[in-house]
Design a protein around this motif. Structure first.
Motif, PDB file in Angstrom:
ATOM      1  N   HIS A 193      -3.902   0.929  -2.783  1.00  0.00           N
ATOM      2  CA  HIS A 193      -3.717   0.034  -1.558  1.00  0.00           C
ATOM      3  C   HIS A 193      -3.580  -1.581  -2.416  1.00  0.00           C
ATOM      4  CE1 HIS A 193      -6.475   2.164   1.037  1.00  0.00           C
ATOM      5  NE2 HIS A 193      -6.887   2.161  -0.049  1.00  0.00           N
ATOM      6  N   ILE A 206       4.597   5.017  -6.841  1.00  0.00           N
ATOM      7  CA  ILE A 206       3.669   5.266  -5.912  1.00  0.00           C
ATOM      8  C   ILE A 206       4.916   5.618  -4.658  1.00  0.00           C
ATOM      9  CG2 ILE A 206       2.142   3.155  -4.300  1.00  0.00           C
ATOM     10  CD1 ILE A 206       1.664   2.107  -6.709  1.00  0.00           C
ATOM     11  N   ALA A 232       1.000  -0.943   0.192  1.00  0.00           N
ATOM     12  CA  ALA A 232       0.323  -0.123   0.273  1.00  0.00           C
ATOM     13  C   ALA A 232       1.032   1.457  -0.266  1.00  0.00           C
ATOM     14  CB  ALA A 232      -0.340   0.287   1.281  1.00  0.00           C
ATOM     15  N   GLY A 233       0.265   2.375  -0.247  1.00  0.00           N
ATOM     16  CA  GLY A 233       0.944   3.287  -0.384  1.00  0.00           C
ATOM     17  C   GLY A 233       0.081   4.430  -0.492  1.00  0.00           C
ATOM     18  N   VAL A 234       0.562   5.839  -1.395  1.00  0.00           N
ATOM     19  CA  VAL A 234       0.385   6.957  -1.980  1.00  0.00           C
ATOM     20  C   VAL A 234       0.892   7.456  -3.545  1.00  0.00           C
ATOM     21  CG1 VAL A 234      -0.122   9.341  -1.937  1.00  0.00           C
ATOM     22  CG2 VAL A 234       0.000   7.729   0.601  1.00  0.00           C
ATOM     23  N   ASN A 235       0.169   7.623  -4.370  1.00  0.00           N
ATOM     24  CA  ASN A 235       0.575   7.558  -5.544  1.00  0.00           C
ATOM     25  C   ASN A 235       0.675   9.403  -5.633  1.00  0.00           C
ATOM     26  OD1 ASN A 235       0.429   8.174  -8.480  1.00  0.00           O
ATOM     27  ND2 ASN A 235      -1.402   7.548  -8.871  1.00  0.00           N
ATOM     28  N   SER A 284      -3.982  10.172  -4.776  1.00  0.00           N
ATOM     29  CA  SER A 284      -4.711   9.561  -4.328  1.00  0.00           C
ATOM     30  C   SER A 284      -4.042   7.999  -3.426  1.00  0.00           C
ATOM     31  CB  SER A 284      -5.444   8.046  -5.744  1.00  0.00           C
ATOM     32  OG  SER A 284      -4.643   7.985  -6.501  1.00  0.00           O
ATOM     33  N   SER A 285      -4.335   7.027  -2.456  1.00  0.00           N
ATOM     34  CA  SER A 285      -4.435   6.646  -2.122  1.00  0.00           C
ATOM     35  C   SER A 285      -3.996   4.955  -2.798  1.00  0.00           C
ATOM     36  CB  SER A 285      -5.386   5.797  -0.819  1.00  0.00           C
ATOM     37  OG  SER A 285      -5.073   7.097   0.216  1.00  0.00           O
ATOM     38  N   TRP A 316       2.678   3.216   4.016  1.00  0.00           N
ATOM     39  CA  TRP A 316       2.151   4.602   4.565  1.00  0.00           C
ATOM     40  C   TRP A 316       2.552   5.620   5.048  1.00  0.00           C
ATOM     41  CZ3 TRP A 316      -1.754   5.336   1.741  1.00  0.00           C
ATOM     42  CH2 TRP A 316      -2.667   3.537   1.864  1.00  0.00           C
TER      43      TRP A 316
END
Length: 661
Positions: A643, A657, A632-635, A640-641, A661
């Motif tokens: 998953h 990405i 998981a992470g952030v683009n 955007s999140s 988190w």
């Protein structure tokens, strides 16, 4: 993250300049290269400098929050220089003189040119040393692009001086050049000339030394300016823009003298190999800087002007290739140029700001969007891409390989490099480039597409790396000559015979259009091109044999254990599918894994640093695609999140990405 382009305000009325700055702010521009071709404006007559207009430009940029990559302006001498000193003009090997009217019309060895360039840089650096807009110095421009060498009498004298330093004595030179062949033995330095037009092939050792000298001569021009700048502004970084795999200049030497490596990238949108080639050049830039972030200094927003047909980039392609550069280590994305020229030879070269109204321009809209997206990648800056695979690459070997009078002139350095690189690019295995004499201990897999010329120390470094546990894949016609371009006697490939567990009895080049069948022990088949060889084994095992030719049943691909490592030898150039299979086997042997498990046509590269990891996903396909991810992470492109599961990429879409988190 630097974002901007070449800015040439001297080509436009001053009343346009404020609009330029306003639009730069709208596009997110924070750095522009200024004054690259402005020598005739800065020094309109010899010794008389006019900096007032540039003062106003830099002041305006600074007030707008835009920094300057300030050029030394020496890439195109003003007309007065060659008019007053015609001896600065370059001469070709056949005696043709190149005249003013374009750019780079100077002999690299000319003391007149170097003195004039040094005088200008001294004045510029003194005047602007404390200007708040000064972020970086840009020395020259694309050195050697049009005049990589000169054969004039001034260059001849400089060449003789370079040879004296290299060989000390005329006997030493005669030995190195093998001058007893064709009665070329010299009795004095004054008899020596550059390899000008001759009745047939010039002495190959002489040609090789002239290539070394010519690269060094241009580097000396760069050094004249660099030394001036470092005296005046020791804290300001310097760069000059490279041009990928540019044959005439040994960029290993050049990069060692740069604070920041920068690169001009102009892949052809009409060529399906361009994405791979741009990635390969990016990997080279990162490697030249020994892993440090670099800058994409030039690219076009849409079209160039210098091909026979200048195909426009497809929608999203400029953005895709820009993010590709960042993925492979760039901390800056820039263009040639900011405002599209109205006059001159490059007026049909696209720019960030087009000829027409910006509100009608898709190119402008893409440039604005890209600036906004890159601004969100600040946390990526300073991170690095780390490879466990290295392609060994040496400019001197390239020069020597492609001199005439070889078993086959179809063996071309870059063809060989691409044949090896492409399979790993498509498998998303990150690759460094390394000089053969480097410390190779950090790499698990070494690829040698061709190393025709190799010195004793470099050969020993390769052997040492393999015996210490690395896997080596080395292709034909390597280890053939020493740095003097003399054949290494005792059997081919002399410095690697024990390492490979074989001897090459003789070469059997393939004619144009001819190929040869390959038969693997497990029943798989393939084809070989360009080359074949008669091999005698002395410990190596056979992975594949030639089939159906006069070498039927003879070894074509071999493997040999050496110390703690493994050496694989290719006696032909396998077809792409077979090459991919062999390199997949080599990666498995070296425990090399891909950056990500991505669908065909999706490039995956990871940068890491500061405890963070950034996964770049780049869709080179026209069709949308879903890419599986496990973290998981952030683009960072859109905030955007993300998953675990599938990430959707549109046509030529990108995602960056930040993993975790």
């Amino acid at each position: 993250m630097f974002y901007g382009g070449d800015y040439n305000p001297e080509q436009w009325p001053e009343e346009i300049w404020p609009e330029d700055v306003r639009l730069m702010q709208e596009a997110g521009v924070n750095l522009v290269s200024v004054g690259i071709f402005s020598w005739s404006r800065l020094e309109p007559t010899e010794g008389n400098f006019a900096f007032d207009w540039l003062d106003r430009v830099l002041d305006l940029l600074h007030r707008g929050g835009i920094d300057a990559d300030l050029a030394t302006a020496t890439a195109s001498p003003p007309p007065w220089l060659s008019h007053r000193h015609p001896e600065v003009l370059p001469v070709l090997a056949d005696g043709v003189k190149l005249w003013p009217g374009s750019r780079q019309h100077y002999c690299p060895s000319s003391p007149v040119y170097r003195s004039a360039a040094g005088r200008l840089v001294e004045a510029l650096s003194t005047h602007y040393a404390n200007h708040p807009a000064l972020k970086m110095w840009h020395i020259g421009n694309e050195y050697g692009c049009h005049v990589p060498a000169c054969w004039c009498d001034v260059s001849a004298e400089a060449f003789r001086g370079w040879l004296r330093d290299r060989y000390s004595s005329i006997d030493g030179l005669n030995e190195a050049w093998g001058t007893d062949f064709w009665s070329q033995r010299y009795s004095s330095w004054e008899e020596i000339l550059p390899p000008r037009r001759t009745p047939t092939w010039p002495n190959p050792s002489q040609q090789l030394d002239f290539m070394r000298f010519s690269s060094d001569a241009l580097l000396e021009c760069y050094e004249v300016e660099r030394e001036v700048l470092k005296r005046a502004t020791p804290e300001v970084p310097v760069t000059t823009n490279f041009m990928g795999f540019f044959k005439p200049l040994d960029y290993w030497k050049w990069a060692a003298r740069e604070d920041v490596v920068s690169h001009d990238s102009y892949p052809d949108p009409a060529d399906e190999r361009s994405g791979m080639r741009a990635a390969m050049a990016g990997d080279l830039m990162r490697s030249l800087g020994r892993g440090r972030p670099w800058i994409l200094m030039e690219q076009t927003t849409n079209r160039v002007n210098w091909r026979d047909v200048n195909v426009a980039k497809a929608p999203g392609q400029m953005r895709l290739w820009s993010f590709q550069a960042v993925a492979r280590g760039a901390d800056g994305v820039m263009f040639f140029q900011w405002r599209q020229a109205r006059a001159g030879a490059e007026k049909h070269h696209s720019a960030m700001l087009p000829h027409g109204p910006v509100e009608m321009s898709p190119t402008w809209k893409e440039a604005v969007t890209l600036g906004r997206e890159l601004a969100g990648l600040e946390t990526v800056c300073g991170s690095r891409s780390t490879a466990e695979v290295a392609v060994l690459f040496d400019w001197e070997s390239w020069w020597a390989l492609e001199l005439p009078s070889k078993p086959s002139n179809r063996v071309r350095q870059m063809d060989q490099v691409e044949a090896h690189y492409r399979a790993l690019f498509e498998a998303n295995v990150l690759v460094d480039f390394a000089h053969p004499g480097d410390d190779l201990s950090g790499y698990r897999l070494l690829l040698v597409p061709n190393l025709y010329l190799v010195g004793d120390e470099a050969a020993a470094a390769v052997v040492r790396a393999v015996e210490s546990g690395a896997t080596l894949v080395i292709s034909f016609f390597s280890g053939i000559v020493d740095p003097a371009e003399h054949v290494r006697l005792g059997g081919y490939p002399q410095p690697f015979r024990s390492l490979l567990g074989l001897d090459v009895v003789d070469f059997h080049p393939l004619s144009d259009g001819e190929d040869v069948a390959l038969q693997f022990a497990d029943g798989a088949k393939g084809r070989g091109e360009i080359w074949s060889e008669d091999i005698h084994l002395s410990g190596a095992e056979v992975l594949a044999t030639f089939s159906g030719s006069h070498l039927d049943g003879r070894p074509a691909v071999t493997r040999h254990r050496a110390g703690d490592g493994t050496a694989i030898y290719l006696a032909t150039q396998p077809d792409p599918k077979t090459m991919a299979r062999l390199l997949e086997m080599a990666c498995a042997s070296a425990s090399i894994q891909a950056s990500a498990d991505a669908p065909d046509g999706v490039e995956a590269v990871r940068r890491t640093g500061g405890g963070k990891s950034f996964l770049f996903l780049l869709n080179h396909r026209e069709a949308a695609v879903d890419v599986p991810i496990s973290t998981a992470g952030v683009n960072l492109v859109d905030g955007s999140s993300v998953h675990p599961g599938l990430v959707h990429l549109g046509s030529r879409g990108v995602a960056v990405i930040r993993e975790g988190w």
